[in-house]
Design a protein around this motif. Structure first.
Motif: not given
Length: 359
Positions: A123-137
């Protein structure tokens, strides 16, 4: 050896629950050692074995969308953890009235060594946006769903397996969530999610998505059939709750239920586990409503897997005897005497009761 024959051999030691989709319990001997051999590890699938193109796409609300291969994941810093995985429906057969769902007995639980890249690093490589709240798999597995969907507008004929975690948990290095590509020192088997899968310590195994194909950062909470439809505790006396952290549970591994044993000293052994670890106390009772005696609890050898316990029993009286066991975890959770009934039959962690005949 062709793929079909290899699969047959891989599944030979398991206790079949459903051939399609393939679901099978571990045999009782799988709970004896600290590590469950790969061939004895239970299997839970919602759809047939999928085809996987060997890539993992990371997108959604990220600044750097990317696609990784198995070689890319292997090139990242490797991490290895021993993790107990338990199906949320483990013990469903003991509930009354019998809930809907796969008729799991008590052996949909196993412990393996998993090796892979840390999810937080990916996830650090992808750099989640500040608006992110959840991660779907999203897994590569999909198809006709054999249970009745709960959510409206679900395509029952072609449904994909998807789960989500809070972004704060998924991106936290301390959570030790893995994108695993090895199991017990060997390549990840097909039944267990090859080429790579999620392994989420402490959580019921539904969170550990197999055949991982996509990861998407979301800006709102995820609603899906396997998130907010099924895998929900639907209680009769309180609001529903999502299936998440494993509930505290202890099992007797020796003597076997219904065993005939000679009169004299008997060492009762077993395993205990929880998502709120470690286990702090295991107790044994020798009658239906009698006193609870402390068992010898081995200290945890890792943060994410079961602990061993034993109790020295003077089994000198000939006849039938009952054995009960219960565990208490670090959060103060203790097993209930009766299954905590819910409509879909999840999370049965009631006190185990067996009998043995002393001769």
């Amino acid at each position: 050896m062709d793929t079909t024959e290899q699969l047959r051999q891989d599944r030979a030691a398991l206790q079949l629950i459903n051939p399609a989709p393939y679901n099978a319990e571990a045999p009782p001997e799988a709970l004896v050692g600290e590590i469950t051999p790969t061939a004895l590890h239970y299997v839970r699938s919602n759809f047939p074995l999928p085809e996987h193109d060997g890539t993992l796409a990371i997108g959604g609300a990220v600044d750097n969308p990317l696609t990784l291969t198995l070689d890319d994941l292997r090139a990242m810093p490797p991490h290895e953890h021993t993790v107990t995985l338990e199906c949320a429906g483990n013990g469903r057969l003991q509930m009354r009235p019998l809930p809907t769902g796969e008729p799991w007995g008590d052996y949909a639980v196993s412990t393996a060594r998993w090796r892979g890249a840390r999810l937080s690093d990916v996830l650090a490589l992808a750099q989640p946006a500040s608006a992110g709240v959840a991660v779907r798999f999203t897994g590569a597995d999909h198809g006709a769903y054999h249970l009745t969907p709960v959510l409206p507008d679900i395509d029952r004929d072609d449904l994909a397996f998807e789960r989500a975690l809070p972004l704060g948990l998924a991106a936290d290095p301390a959570s030790d969530i893995l994108i695993a590509y090895e199991m017990n020192g060997g390549p990840l088997p097909e039944d267990h999610g090859a080429p790579f899968r999620l392994v989420v310590p402490h959580w019921y195994a539904v969170a550990s998505v197999k055949w991982l194909a996509r990861i998407d950062v979301l800006t709102e909470e995820f609603a899906g059939e396997f998130q907010t439809g099924h895998y929900i505790f639907e209680w009769t006396d309180r609001p529903p709750e999502p299936v998440a952290i494993m509930r505290v549970r202890a099992r007797i591994t020796s003597p076997a239920a219904g065993a005939v044993i000679p009169a004299g000293p008997c060492t009762v052994r077993g395993k205990a586990w929880t998502g709120n670890g470690p286990i702090e106390r295991v107790e044994v009772s020798l009658t239906g409503a009698g006193e609870w005696y402390p068992a010898q609890l081995e200290p945890p050898s890792g943060p994410y897997h079961w602990q061993e316990w034993s109790y020295e029993w003077d089994a000198s009286a000939v006849g039938r005897h009952t054995l009960r066991v219960r565990a208490t975890d670090a959060a103060g959770n203790i097993q209930p005497e009766q299954p905590d009934w819910n409509r879909l039959g999840y999370g049965n962690n009631a006190v185990e009761v067996i009998y043995v005949d002393v001769v």
